[in-house]
Structures are given as C-alpha cells and as structure tokens.
Design a protein around this motif. Sequence first.
Motif, PDB file in Angstrom:
ATOM      1  N   THR A 229      42.702 -18.907  -0.050  1.00  0.00           N
ATOM      2  CA  THR A 229      42.342 -19.980  -0.962  1.00  0.00           C
ATOM      3  C   THR A 229      42.807 -21.314  -0.390  1.00  0.00           C
ATOM      4  O   THR A 229      43.723 -21.362   0.429  1.00  0.00           O
ATOM      5  N   ASP A 230      42.165 -22.377  -0.836  1.00  0.00           N
ATOM      6  CA  ASP A 230      42.552 -23.710  -0.399  1.00  0.00           C
ATOM      7  C   ASP A 230      43.575 -24.347  -1.322  1.00  0.00           C
ATOM      8  O   ASP A 230      44.383 -25.155  -0.887  1.00  0.00           O
ATOM      9  N   PHE A 231      43.545 -23.990  -2.623  1.00  0.00           N
ATOM     10  CA  PHE A 231      44.420 -24.704  -3.536  1.00  0.00           C
ATOM     11  C   PHE A 231      44.815 -23.954  -4.803  1.00  0.00           C
ATOM     12  O   PHE A 231      45.252 -24.562  -5.760  1.00  0.00           O
ATOM     13  N   VAL A 232      44.736 -22.648  -4.835  1.00  0.00           N
ATOM     14  CA  VAL A 232      45.263 -21.902  -5.972  1.00  0.00           C
ATOM     15  C   VAL A 232      46.688 -21.496  -5.604  1.00  0.00           C
ATOM     16  O   VAL A 232      46.913 -20.844  -4.592  1.00  0.00           O
ATOM     17  N   TYR A 233      47.652 -21.924  -6.420  1.00  0.00           N
ATOM     18  CA  TYR A 233      49.065 -21.677  -6.155  1.00  0.00           C
ATOM     19  C   TYR A 233      49.619 -20.614  -7.106  1.00  0.00           C
ATOM     20  O   TYR A 233      49.094 -20.438  -8.202  1.00  0.00           O
ATOM     21  N   PRO A 234      50.676 -19.910  -6.701  1.00  0.00           N
ATOM     22  CA  PRO A 234      51.234 -18.849  -7.547  1.00  0.00           C
ATOM     23  C   PRO A 234      51.534 -19.298  -8.974  1.00  0.00           C
ATOM     24  O   PRO A 234      51.275 -18.562  -9.924  1.00  0.00           O
ATOM     25  N   GLU A 235      52.071 -20.490  -9.133  1.00  0.00           N
ATOM     26  CA  GLU A 235      52.401 -20.954 -10.484  1.00  0.00           C
ATOM     27  C   GLU A 235      51.173 -21.135 -11.372  1.00  0.00           C
ATOM     28  O   GLU A 235      51.239 -21.055 -12.578  1.00  0.00           O
ATOM     29  N   MET A 236      50.000 -21.325 -10.752  1.00  0.00           N
ATOM     30  CA  MET A 236      48.759 -21.433 -11.513  1.00  0.00           C
ATOM     31  C   MET A 236      48.340 -20.071 -12.072  1.00  0.00           C
ATOM     32  O   MET A 236      47.549 -19.988 -12.994  1.00  0.00           O
ATOM     33  N   LEU A 237      48.895 -19.011 -11.497  1.00  0.00           N
ATOM     34  CA  LEU A 237      48.571 -17.657 -11.929  1.00  0.00           C
ATOM     35  C   LEU A 237      49.699 -17.015 -12.718  1.00  0.00           C
ATOM     36  O   LEU A 237      49.680 -15.833 -12.997  1.00  0.00           O
ATOM     37  N   GLY A 238      50.709 -17.813 -13.059  1.00  0.00           N
ATOM     38  CA  GLY A 238      51.850 -17.285 -13.782  1.00  0.00           C
ATOM     39  C   GLY A 238      52.794 -16.489 -12.902  1.00  0.00           C
ATOM     40  O   GLY A 238      53.585 -15.690 -13.384  1.00  0.00           O
ATOM     41  N   MET A 239      52.697 -16.694 -11.596  1.00  0.00           N
ATOM     42  CA  MET A 239      53.558 -16.000 -10.636  1.00  0.00           C
ATOM     43  C   MET A 239      54.535 -17.024 -10.068  1.00  0.00           C
ATOM     44  O   MET A 239      54.134 -17.944  -9.380  1.00  0.00           O
ATOM     45  N   GLU A 240      55.809 -16.891 -10.374  1.00  0.00           N
ATOM     46  CA  GLU A 240      56.763 -17.867  -9.863  1.00  0.00           C
ATOM     47  C   GLU A 240      57.908 -17.195  -9.190  1.00  0.00           C
ATOM     48  O   GLU A 240      58.217 -16.106  -9.370  1.00  0.00           O
TER      49      GLU A 240
END
Length: 87
Positions: A76-87
């Motif tokens: 992906t170019d810009f989907v980050y873990p925190e956007m998926l509830g993964m921190e």
Amino acid sequence: MGHLDYPYGSEGADFIEHCRFCKNRGIKGITMWESWVNSDNLATAKRYGLDIYVHTVNSIELLEKDEARGVRGFYTDFVYPEMLGME
C-alpha cells in the motif's frame, strides 16, 4: 524461499501452472494485482499451500474485504496500522 511476482495471465490454467511452479520450487507465496483476486485464484493458491500478497491497495475497505477473503498481505502507499486499529 521467496515469493513469485505474478506477471502473467490471471485466470484458469495460467494461474494453476504458476501455483505448480511455486510449489515445486519451495516458493511460499504469490504477489499479484488486486484486480486478480477472485474466489477461483484464492482457492487454487490455497490448494497449493501458497499465500497471496496483493498490490497496490490504497483503500481500507478493499484491504479489509480482501483480508476477509484470505489474502495474506498487502502493498500500500498510505494505509497505516493505526488506520486499521492495529497499534
């Protein structure tokens, strides 16, 4: 071993042949375009014990849909873990 970047035909006999190639050479996964993700390809990969990695997925909705279908990983170019509830 590694992964095969899957540049050829995305359906039927072509995909089966690539899965055989991977299995016979100890390759554990195939990277392919998201547009090639379908139930037939996913079932074939599973039958050969291969993980599917997909590029390029820049939509959280599409990423979650593909993950639910059995895709193992994403580029992906810009989907980050925190956007998926993964921190």
